[in-house]
Design a protein around this motif. Structure first.
Motif, PDB file in Angstrom:
ATOM      1  N   THR A 172       0.585  -1.207   0.357  1.00  0.00           N
ATOM      2  CA  THR A 172      -0.085  -0.340  -0.143  1.00  0.00           C
ATOM      3  C   THR A 172       0.739   1.397  -0.263  1.00  0.00           C
ATOM      4  O   THR A 172       0.484   2.794  -1.153  1.00  0.00           O
ATOM      5  CB  THR A 172      -0.886  -0.082   1.102  1.00  0.00           C
ATOM      6  OG1 THR A 172      -1.753  -1.131   1.745  1.00  0.00           O
ATOM      7  CG2 THR A 172      -1.906   1.604   1.164  1.00  0.00           C
TER       8      THR A 172
ATOM      9  N   ASP B 297      -0.253   8.237   4.053  1.00  0.00           N
ATOM     10  CA  ASP B 297      -1.840   7.668   4.118  1.00  0.00           C
ATOM     11  C   ASP B 297      -3.001   6.783   4.094  1.00  0.00           C
ATOM     12  O   ASP B 297      -3.484   6.207   5.201  1.00  0.00           O
ATOM     13  CB  ASP B 297      -2.804   9.332   3.919  1.00  0.00           C
ATOM     14  CG  ASP B 297      -1.281  10.390   4.584  1.00  0.00           C
ATOM     15  OD1 ASP B 297      -1.194  10.471   5.312  1.00  0.00           O
ATOM     16  OD2 ASP B 297      -1.999  11.539   3.411  1.00  0.00           O
ATOM     17  N   GLU B 298      -2.647   5.993   3.077  1.00  0.00           N
ATOM     18  CA  GLU B 298      -3.746   5.306   2.793  1.00  0.00           C
ATOM     19  C   GLU B 298      -2.758   3.491   3.089  1.00  0.00           C
ATOM     20  O   GLU B 298      -3.753   2.746   4.022  1.00  0.00           O
ATOM     21  CB  GLU B 298      -3.421   4.702   1.365  1.00  0.00           C
ATOM     22  CG  GLU B 298      -3.939   5.996  -0.075  1.00  0.00           C
ATOM     23  CD  GLU B 298      -5.440   5.512   0.234  1.00  0.00           C
ATOM     24  OE1 GLU B 298      -5.882   4.437   0.708  1.00  0.00           O
ATOM     25  OE2 GLU B 298      -6.225   6.514   1.070  1.00  0.00           O
TER      26      GLU B 298
ATOM     27  N   GLN C 138      -6.218   1.102   9.632  1.00  0.00           N
ATOM     28  CA  GLN C 138      -7.277   2.146  10.905  1.00  0.00           C
ATOM     29  C   GLN C 138      -8.364   0.520  10.611  1.00  0.00           C
ATOM     30  O   GLN C 138      -8.964  -0.198  11.057  1.00  0.00           O
ATOM     31  CB  GLN C 138      -7.608   2.711  10.527  1.00  0.00           C
ATOM     32  CG  GLN C 138      -6.578   3.841  11.046  1.00  0.00           C
ATOM     33  CD  GLN C 138      -6.734   3.858  12.677  1.00  0.00           C
ATOM     34  OE1 GLN C 138      -7.946   3.106  13.445  1.00  0.00           O
ATOM     35  NE2 GLN C 138      -5.631   4.379  13.067  1.00  0.00           N
ATOM     36  N   ARG C 139      -8.741   0.149   8.844  1.00  0.00           N
ATOM     37  CA  ARG C 139      -9.214  -0.823   8.515  1.00  0.00           C
ATOM     38  C   ARG C 139      -9.412  -1.503   8.923  1.00  0.00           C
ATOM     39  O   ARG C 139     -10.093  -2.722   9.469  1.00  0.00           O
ATOM     40  CB  ARG C 139      -9.810  -0.543   7.332  1.00  0.00           C
ATOM     41  CG  ARG C 139     -10.420   0.871   6.428  1.00  0.00           C
ATOM     42  CD  ARG C 139     -10.836   0.685   4.816  1.00  0.00           C
ATOM     43  NE  ARG C 139      -9.655   0.515   4.086  1.00  0.00           N
ATOM     44  CZ  ARG C 139      -8.579   0.932   2.942  1.00  0.00           C
ATOM     45  NH1 ARG C 139      -9.077   2.290   4.008  1.00  0.00           N
ATOM     46  NH2 ARG C 139      -7.435   0.565   3.062  1.00  0.00           N
TER      47      ARG C 139
ATOM     48  N   ALA D 114      -1.887   4.034   6.440  1.00  0.00           N
ATOM     49  CA  ALA D 114      -2.694   4.006   7.962  1.00  0.00           C
ATOM     50  C   ALA D 114      -3.651   3.638   7.919  1.00  0.00           C
ATOM     51  O   ALA D 114      -4.575   3.162   8.849  1.00  0.00           O
ATOM     52  CB  ALA D 114      -1.978   5.727   8.544  1.00  0.00           C
ATOM     53  N   ALA D 115      -3.970   4.156   6.668  1.00  0.00           N
ATOM     54  CA  ALA D 115      -5.628   4.210   6.935  1.00  0.00           C
ATOM     55  C   ALA D 115      -6.252   2.281   6.285  1.00  0.00           C
ATOM     56  O   ALA D 115      -6.665   2.207   7.315  1.00  0.00           O
ATOM     57  CB  ALA D 115      -6.999   4.658   5.423  1.00  0.00           C
ATOM     58  N   TYR D 116      -5.376   1.546   5.765  1.00  0.00           N
ATOM     59  CA  TYR D 116      -5.359   0.359   5.729  1.00  0.00           C
ATOM     60  C   TYR D 116      -5.347  -0.330   7.585  1.00  0.00           C
ATOM     61  O   TYR D 116      -6.869  -0.810   7.426  1.00  0.00           O
ATOM     62  CB  TYR D 116      -4.333   0.030   4.475  1.00  0.00           C
ATOM     63  CG  TYR D 116      -4.032  -1.931   5.035  1.00  0.00           C
ATOM     64  CD1 TYR D 116      -5.181  -3.195   4.470  1.00  0.00           C
ATOM     65  CD2 TYR D 116      -3.169  -1.543   5.820  1.00  0.00           C
ATOM     66  CE1 TYR D 116      -5.681  -3.605   4.988  1.00  0.00           C
ATOM     67  CE2 TYR D 116      -3.138  -3.392   6.006  1.00  0.00           C
ATOM     68  CZ  TYR D 116      -4.234  -4.562   5.492  1.00  0.00           C
ATOM     69  OH  TYR D 116      -3.936  -6.054   5.581  1.00  0.00           O
TER      70      TYR D 116
ATOM     71  N   LEU E 135       1.098   0.717  12.509  1.00  0.00           N
ATOM     72  CA  LEU E 135       0.844   2.506  12.271  1.00  0.00           C
ATOM     73  C   LEU E 135       1.375   3.909  12.891  1.00  0.00           C
ATOM     74  O   LEU E 135       2.054   4.971  12.744  1.00  0.00           O
ATOM     75  CB  LEU E 135      -0.689   2.846  13.672  1.00  0.00           C
ATOM     76  CG  LEU E 135      -1.433   2.424  12.999  1.00  0.00           C
ATOM     77  CD1 LEU E 135      -2.509   1.809  13.820  1.00  0.00           C
ATOM     78  CD2 LEU E 135      -1.858   2.873  11.801  1.00  0.00           C
TER      79      LEU E 135
END
Length: 178
Positions: A104, A111-112, A118-119, A114-116, A166
């Protein structure tokens, strides 16, 4: 662990045919991947070829003939040898989450990634809630509870890894994109 050793362990209780072995496996190991009938019969054939099991009878019960198998003395020795041996820790750590984070970052950025994470964290927490509900359900068997405890422990370890990842996603981005 091999399917052959599992089948030998199930046959330790006495003679059974493939249908019974599958049913007992799925009953005793509810969190494990269910055995396919074809897998059971292929395993029985391999065990027979090695001299660990032998056919002892053929039964007809509302359908095709069912061959009943029994464990041989060589099969008991093999099962005993396998049960006594400790499992070696895996030589490689296969972490699909770490691979996905790295890819990713490479494909879409920090940022993506980190978002992954979190998901993924939310998906793990949902699964933990499922297993917590299962283990606290009075109707759950001890097999269900033990399987849920195991799953929760692994999910918890993944969650701790995600928190660390993270915190390190920026440093990893710098390292792999430099």
């Amino acid at each position: 662990m091999t399917t052959g050793h599992v089948v030998l362990g199930l046959l330790a209780r006495g003679q059974q045919h493939g249908y019974d072995l599958k049913r007992v496996h799925d009953e005793h190991f509810p969190a494990a991947k269910p055995l396919a009938f074809g897998q059971v019969y292929a395993t029985l054939q391999r065990l027979q070829d090695k001299g660990f099991v032998e056919p002892v009878a053929v039964q007809r019960v509302d359908g095709p003939d069912r061959t009943v198998y029994a464990m041989t003395d060589a099969g008991r020795e093999e099962l005993h040898r396998w049960l006594e041996a400790p499992e070696d820790p895996a030589p490689y750590v296969a972490n699909p989450l770490a691979i996905k984070v790295t890819l990713t970052i490479l494909a879409a950025g920090e940022d993506e990634a980190a978002a992954y994470l979190q998901r993924q964290r939310e998906a793990h927490l949902d699964r933990m809630r499922h297993f917590t509900k299962l283990k606290t359900d009075p109707a759950s068997s001890l097999h269900d509870v033990l399987a849920a405890d195991y799953a929760i422990s692994h999910l918890d370890a993944d969650l701790r890894w995600m928190e660390t990842a993270l915190q390190r996603v920026s440093a990893l981005t710098e390292e792999i994109t430099a």
